[in-house]
Write a protein that holds these residues in place. Structure first.
Motif, PDB file in Angstrom:
ATOM      1  N   LEU A  62       4.391  -6.458  -7.151  1.00  0.00           N
ATOM      2  CA  LEU A  62       5.632  -5.320  -7.438  1.00  0.00           C
ATOM      3  C   LEU A  62       5.100  -4.664  -8.564  1.00  0.00           C
ATOM      4  O   LEU A  62       4.613  -3.474  -8.662  1.00  0.00           O
ATOM      5  CB  LEU A  62       6.756  -5.670  -7.316  1.00  0.00           C
ATOM      6  N   GLY A  63       4.789  -5.024  -9.821  1.00  0.00           N
ATOM      7  CA  GLY A  63       4.443  -4.710 -10.973  1.00  0.00           C
ATOM      8  C   GLY A  63       3.162  -3.883 -11.051  1.00  0.00           C
ATOM      9  O   GLY A  63       3.025  -2.799 -11.480  1.00  0.00           O
TER      10      GLY A  63
ATOM     11  N   SER B 240       0.922  -1.153   0.105  1.00  0.00           N
ATOM     12  CA  SER B 240       0.115   0.008  -0.011  1.00  0.00           C
ATOM     13  C   SER B 240       0.757   1.292   0.151  1.00  0.00           C
ATOM     14  O   SER B 240       0.469   2.382  -0.543  1.00  0.00           O
ATOM     15  CB  SER B 240      -1.034   0.140   1.076  1.00  0.00           C
ATOM     16  N   PHE B 241       1.996   0.944   0.726  1.00  0.00           N
ATOM     17  CA  PHE B 241       2.939   2.274   0.577  1.00  0.00           C
ATOM     18  C   PHE B 241       3.542   2.422  -0.933  1.00  0.00           C
ATOM     19  O   PHE B 241       3.558   3.563  -1.434  1.00  0.00           O
ATOM     20  CB  PHE B 241       4.402   1.920   1.216  1.00  0.00           C
ATOM     21  N   LEU B 242       3.708   1.557  -1.553  1.00  0.00           N
ATOM     22  CA  LEU B 242       3.911   1.614  -3.086  1.00  0.00           C
ATOM     23  C   LEU B 242       2.994   2.275  -3.929  1.00  0.00           C
ATOM     24  O   LEU B 242       3.295   3.207  -4.621  1.00  0.00           O
ATOM     25  CB  LEU B 242       4.203   0.222  -3.763  1.00  0.00           C
ATOM     26  N   GLU B 243       1.623   2.032  -3.602  1.00  0.00           N
ATOM     27  CA  GLU B 243       0.573   2.651  -4.271  1.00  0.00           C
ATOM     28  C   GLU B 243       0.667   3.980  -4.139  1.00  0.00           C
ATOM     29  O   GLU B 243       0.316   4.754  -4.927  1.00  0.00           O
ATOM     30  CB  GLU B 243      -0.752   1.899  -3.758  1.00  0.00           C
ATOM     31  N   LYS B 244       0.950   4.433  -2.727  1.00  0.00           N
ATOM     32  CA  LYS B 244       0.821   5.878  -2.360  1.00  0.00           C
ATOM     33  C   LYS B 244       2.072   6.557  -3.219  1.00  0.00           C
ATOM     34  O   LYS B 244       1.906   7.651  -3.687  1.00  0.00           O
ATOM     35  CB  LYS B 244       1.068   5.985  -1.006  1.00  0.00           C
ATOM     36  N   VAL B 245       3.138   5.949  -3.083  1.00  0.00           N
ATOM     37  CA  VAL B 245       4.553   6.338  -3.912  1.00  0.00           C
ATOM     38  C   VAL B 245       4.106   6.610  -5.294  1.00  0.00           C
ATOM     39  O   VAL B 245       4.642   7.709  -5.953  1.00  0.00           O
ATOM     40  CB  VAL B 245       5.520   5.681  -3.750  1.00  0.00           C
ATOM     41  N   LYS B 246       3.522   5.648  -6.182  1.00  0.00           N
ATOM     42  CA  LYS B 246       3.075   5.740  -7.386  1.00  0.00           C
ATOM     43  C   LYS B 246       2.424   7.367  -7.782  1.00  0.00           C
ATOM     44  O   LYS B 246       2.769   7.699  -8.729  1.00  0.00           O
ATOM     45  CB  LYS B 246       2.388   4.563  -7.711  1.00  0.00           C
ATOM     46  N   LYS B 247       1.665   7.550  -6.810  1.00  0.00           N
ATOM     47  CA  LYS B 247       1.014   8.675  -7.309  1.00  0.00           C
ATOM     48  C   LYS B 247       1.933   9.917  -7.322  1.00  0.00           C
ATOM     49  O   LYS B 247       1.617  10.649  -8.181  1.00  0.00           O
ATOM     50  CB  LYS B 247      -0.272   8.912  -6.226  1.00  0.00           C
TER      51      LYS B 247
ATOM     52  N   THR C 169       7.682  -7.367 -12.056  1.00  0.00           N
ATOM     53  CA  THR C 169       9.313  -6.890 -11.960  1.00  0.00           C
ATOM     54  C   THR C 169       9.961  -7.560 -10.570  1.00  0.00           C
ATOM     55  O   THR C 169       9.471  -7.737  -9.540  1.00  0.00           O
ATOM     56  CB  THR C 169       9.152  -5.380 -11.986  1.00  0.00           C
ATOM     57  N   ALA C 170      11.137  -7.754 -10.702  1.00  0.00           N
ATOM     58  CA  ALA C 170      11.962  -8.727  -9.838  1.00  0.00           C
ATOM     59  C   ALA C 170      12.355  -7.410  -8.521  1.00  0.00           C
ATOM     60  O   ALA C 170      12.388  -7.972  -7.458  1.00  0.00           O
ATOM     61  CB  ALA C 170      13.310  -8.855 -10.320  1.00  0.00           C
ATOM     62  N   ALA C 171      12.551  -6.445  -8.953  1.00  0.00           N
ATOM     63  CA  ALA C 171      12.726  -5.527  -7.533  1.00  0.00           C
ATOM     64  C   ALA C 171      12.283  -3.934  -8.049  1.00  0.00           C
ATOM     65  O   ALA C 171      12.324  -3.604  -9.405  1.00  0.00           O
ATOM     66  CB  ALA C 171      14.278  -5.498  -7.389  1.00  0.00           C
TER      67      ALA C 171
END
Length: 121
Positions: free
Chosen positions: A84-85, A19-26, A94-96
């Motif tokens: 991740l992707g 969920s942190f990644l989703e926020k960062v994406k924005k 994606t691997a990383a």
């Protein structure tokens, strides 16, 4: 568990990371793929690195925990490349991923980093 996974990540923490990644994406910035992540860590721009546990062959990502340790960059694992992707909106696995700018998710980054430090003790 894959041989490059250095510690067990609780499911709740994996959810928090995604969920942190989703926020960062924005509003933030991420580097996608092993080569980009490696460069971000070596250049000192990575704030946190997330590695998929289903990478095959494992050799592709085996160096990441080592260089993250050397450069003092927090790193963790998520279950699949697809997770991740999906969370960064690229539609393929994606691997990383390295977060280089956390945008509005600064508090979440601090919480995740703290939990990861506790896991590694």
């Amino acid at each position: 568990m894959a041989e490059f996974v250095k510690f067990e990540v609780p499911d709740k923490l994996i959810e928090d990371q995604l969920s942190f990644l989703e926020k960062v994406k924005k509003k933030g910035k991420v580097r996608i793929g092993v080569n980009e992540v490696t460069k971000a860590v070596e250049r000192g721009t990575a704030k946190i690195v997330l590695i998929a546990m289903d990478v095959d062959p494992a050799e592709i990502v085996m160096h990441l925990p080592l260089i993250c340790g050397e450069k003092n960059v927090p790193f963790s694992y998520v279950k699949t490349k697809k997770d991740l992707g999906d969370k960064v909106g690229i539609g393929v696995g994606t691997a990383a991923i390295a977060v280089v700018e956390e945008g509005e998710a600064k508090k979440e980054l601090q919480e995740i980093s703290k939990k990861l430090a506790e896991l590694k003790k």
